[in-house]
Scaffold this motif. Sequence first.
Motif, mmCIF file in Angstrom:
data_model
loop_
_atom_site.group_PDB
_atom_site.id
_atom_site.type_symbol
_atom_site.label_atom_id
_atom_site.label_comp_id
_atom_site.label_asym_id
_atom_site.label_seq_id
_atom_site.Cartn_x
_atom_site.Cartn_y
_atom_site.Cartn_z
ATOM 1 N N LEU A 594 -0.244 9.641 -37.886
ATOM 2 C CA LEU A 594 1.161 9.622 -37.473
ATOM 3 C C LEU A 594 1.935 8.554 -38.239
ATOM 4 N N ILE A 595 1.317 7.401 -38.445
ATOM 5 C CA ILE A 595 1.984 6.338 -39.212
ATOM 6 C C ILE A 595 2.240 6.811 -40.636
ATOM 7 N N GLN A 596 1.231 7.438 -41.253
ATOM 8 C CA GLN A 596 1.390 7.916 -42.622
ATOM 9 C C GLN A 596 2.436 9.017 -42.710
ATOM 10 N N LEU A 597 2.627 9.753 -41.632
ATOM 11 C CA LEU A 597 3.641 10.800 -41.614
ATOM 12 C C LEU A 597 5.035 10.219 -41.457
ATOM 13 N N GLY A 598 5.113 8.932 -41.109
ATOM 14 C CA GLY A 598 6.407 8.269 -40.976
ATOM 15 C C GLY A 598 6.806 7.974 -39.548
ATOM 16 N N CYS A 599 5.978 8.341 -38.584
ATOM 17 C CA CYS A 599 6.306 8.119 -37.176
ATOM 18 C C CYS A 599 6.171 6.634 -36.852
ATOM 19 N N ARG A 600 7.173 6.090 -36.165
ATOM 20 C CA ARG A 600 7.164 4.668 -35.828
ATOM 21 C C ARG A 600 7.247 4.427 -34.319
ATOM 22 N N ASN A 601 7.144 5.492 -33.535
ATOM 23 C CA ASN A 601 7.110 5.393 -32.079
ATOM 24 C C ASN A 601 5.889 6.175 -31.598
ATOM 25 N N ILE A 602 4.781 5.478 -31.412
ATOM 26 C CA ILE A 602 3.525 6.131 -31.082
ATOM 27 C C ILE A 602 3.025 5.598 -29.741
ATOM 28 N N PHE A 603 2.660 6.510 -28.852
ATOM 29 C CA PHE A 603 2.129 6.140 -27.549
ATOM 30 C C PHE A 603 0.690 6.614 -27.440
ATOM 31 N N VAL A 604 -0.127 5.810 -26.744
ATOM 32 C CA VAL A 604 -1.543 6.119 -26.553
ATOM 33 C C VAL A 604 -1.831 6.175 -25.068
ATOM 34 N N TYR A 605 -2.522 7.236 -24.663
ATOM 35 C CA TYR A 605 -3.005 7.311 -23.283
ATOM 36 C C TYR A 605 -4.514 7.466 -23.317
ATOM 37 N N ASN A 606 -5.197 6.694 -22.469
ATOM 38 C CA ASN A 606 -6.651 6.795 -22.335
ATOM 39 C C ASN A 606 -7.028 6.460 -20.894
ATOM 40 N N ARG A 607 -8.104 7.089 -20.385
ATOM 41 C CA ARG A 607 -8.514 6.817 -19.012
ATOM 42 C C ARG A 607 -8.792 5.335 -18.803
ATOM 43 N N THR A 608 -9.405 4.696 -19.806
ATOM 44 C CA THR A 608 -9.667 3.258 -19.729
ATOM 45 C C THR A 608 -8.558 2.536 -20.481
ATOM 46 N N VAL A 609 -7.624 1.958 -19.729
ATOM 47 C CA VAL A 609 -6.441 1.347 -20.327
ATOM 48 C C VAL A 609 -6.834 0.212 -21.270
ATOM 49 N N GLN A 610 -7.909 -0.500 -20.951
ATOM 50 C CA GLN A 610 -8.337 -1.615 -21.778
ATOM 51 C C GLN A 610 -8.657 -1.159 -23.200
ATOM 52 N N ASN A 611 -9.317 0.001 -23.334
ATOM 53 C CA ASN A 611 -9.644 0.528 -24.661
ATOM 54 C C ASN A 611 -8.390 0.932 -25.418
ATOM 55 N N ALA A 612 -7.442 1.544 -24.711
ATOM 56 C CA ALA A 612 -6.180 1.932 -25.357
ATOM 57 C C ALA A 612 -5.425 0.702 -25.837
ATOM 58 N N THR A 613 -5.453 -0.366 -25.030
ATOM 59 C CA THR A 613 -4.764 -1.603 -25.398
ATOM 60 C C THR A 613 -5.370 -2.211 -26.661
ATOM 61 N N ALA A 614 -6.696 -2.169 -26.770
ATOM 62 C CA ALA A 614 -7.364 -2.723 -27.959
ATOM 63 C C ALA A 614 -6.981 -1.945 -29.213
ATOM 64 N N VAL A 615 -6.917 -0.617 -29.106
ATOM 65 C CA VAL A 615 -6.530 0.201 -30.261
ATOM 66 C C VAL A 615 -5.077 -0.065 -30.645
ATOM 67 N N ALA A 616 -4.200 -0.144 -29.651
ATOM 68 C CA ALA A 616 -2.791 -0.424 -29.936
ATOM 69 C C ALA A 616 -2.630 -1.784 -30.610
#
Length: 805
Positions: A594-616
């Motif tokens: 998505l970043i390479q496509l030019g998107c600059r507003n990306i949201f992540v959802y994951n059952r384990t919020v801690q893992n999503a936070t680390a990726v973000a």
Amino acid sequence: MSAPKNERVFDPNVSIVLVGCRGAGKRTLGFMGALHLRRRLVTEDHYFEKVTGLSRGQFLARNGKELFARQNIDVFKRMLDTNRHGCIIECGMSSLAEEAQDALRAFSRTHPVVYIHREREQIELLLDAADAKQLLKADETHRNCSNLEYYNLYDPSNHASLSILSSGLPMEGRQGSCKLLGAREDFARFLDLITGRGATRAWLESPFSVNAVPPELRSYSYALRLRLSYLVDMDLEWEDFEARADCVELIIDHWPDDLLNVVARHVALIRRKLGVPIIYHLGLRLGVDYLSLDLQRDEALVNRVLRHKGRSKIIGNFWYLGIPALPWYDDRQVENYSKARSLGCDVIRIVRFCAGDSEVEVLEEFKRRIQRTFPDPKPPLVAYDFSVLGVRTPLQSRILGPVKHPDMENERDHLATVCTYHHAFELLFRQFLLDPLQFYVLGSNVSYSLSPAMHTAAYEFAGMPHTYQAVNCPTLDNLNQICSSDSFGGGNLTAPFKVAIIPHLKVKSHHATAIGAVNVLLPLRGHTSVILDHANSRNKAGPAHDFFGDNTDWSSILTCLRRAISPRNYVQPSRTTGLVVGAGGMARAAIYALIQLGCRNIFVYNRTVQNATAVARHFNEWAAAQGIVGSSGSNGGGGGQTTNGSGHESGLGNGIDGGALLPLPEIVRVLPSLSDPWPAGYQLPTMVISCVPASSHDGNPPAVFEMPVGWLGSPTGGVVVELAYEPLITPLVAQMHAFRDRNSASSCPPWAVVDGLEVVGEMAIEAFELMTGRMAPKRLMREVGRKTWEGQRRGVATSYSNFGR
């Protein structure tokens, strides 16, 4: 003799001008080019209104024809003069005026001026017949005021409907293409060549990419010879020529009345259908990769070509076609090489007709003599004998060996009548110049991977005796044992290795480093530190002293997004929103795509919020280091960024507050709950990528994801990419079917769905090219993957994860 000055290597940031007939597609190509190069698009109509405060029609009505004509030319000249850098300039019909063409000729001394043209019948469809005839005749004058030309080949995807959700088995071509995808990719390659940015970028990002090493620098490469006389009435489909060589040499042996347009169209067809470098004997204007230059011609002609070659490489030729041909041991052959070298040729090709008067050892001694006589670096040498039966042996020339299609009859082309790419490459293994290797897909659950079938079919197509196996491999110790074999050629990595392998790799591609995950592992053989040597050691056995990690997950997702996204949803960095479901290695690849496509507003959802936070956090820190700025979220995500002249986004939010710099806006944000409304200030997502396995690896219940209905409210629809393919109809895909059915009678824009089979096919294609260094037979691999999945579906009752790639 020395090389004359190359007069057509322009500064990479100078503006590019597009001229041509109404209906040729200048505005559309200008928009695509501006997005690709991250430049500002300047159109003549808009610039006229900006300068005069009136539209053309209004100005004409108020001031009459004479004053309008004068003002038109003045504005045209001013447009060129004030937009000399960082722009794509689309010219209107003012470019037909003689004074405007004089200005364009002067501008072309320091800038690319590209003549855009297309099929006559396509323009006639858009214009009145009488107007079209007159306009097309006048359009020919654009060749006289431009220095490059691009044939805007008709793209049937322009009229294709958006992707329709299917409820049955996947069918080849079921997913509708993004409108004008072919034209966009072709024009991007053309712009990369004339600006000189394509090969350099590919090499820096991944030196093992099939496009990173040019054909003349590969261990072995082949040129597919195609004659114009055959192409104008060919009896094979273009798809039949896919992956039949490393490049195509277009030979002009037919001279129709409309020769310039016929040749331009066939160059465009090769670029569109085959996507390989092009060797052409004439086309100074067509932006081809290689110009084949006969150095036995008049010196003035040779110098003219060298002065106007631009960024095309020169293959300097000496052809000895008669009897007796100049023998290899003659000192004049060394003088030929020396002459071509002094002229700055990038490749030197010497070919002679052989009637049994030359032993193979004589040619080999000539090559050794060249090696001894001239210091490195020196131009690569292509040298071989041929007879009425064709090239005497495919092994004579290591690079750019001439080949033909196995089913193509072409009695006139004696240089390649008995030699095919499959035969030539297979012979390298028979002569023990290359070695049979073992390739793998490795992970904790890979038993039902589709990759072995796809790779095996590609090996057979290319004449490679390699093997490819799916091996369940749960630990790094197991992985190391497999990779330590001298016959290990490479592996696709799945869970649990994609992130865990990173600390153990010294060498990674730019993309793998950015993503923090690896899905392709390649051995580095020998003790050289030159990465090109390692790239050219593919298909050879031996002990591996280190390993190279790359990531093709992201680029496969990117390819699928580009195919499916509609023009209404073309990415606008400050506004477009993407959603990624999951937080594993595939989710990392999806965010990066998505970043390479030019998107600059990306949201992540994951059952384990801690893992999503680390990726973000990983991507926000990486983006900040790269100077990539996210949106502040105000006004639908429109605030907080602008674009500077070089195309790099820069934050307006970095203002001074009490002497301190404000933090950069985040590019990736975490959604803590599916029950929450979509974050205020951001558009609803138009790109959704599900990276959730359809079955569990650890015995726990698999994640089941469905989009909250409130998140599907994009007024322009969007695209969903589902990475799971077993089962093919995941909960998310089933939800999108139901959503479509509920809204079928309304004017709600459709959502395109890309299923996991399409994505896994792209992953296999890219992995094959990285591992072998050869072009992949894409159509074959996709078809084999689909048929293999269908067979597994009939024979396997229980579901399994798709992540064993």
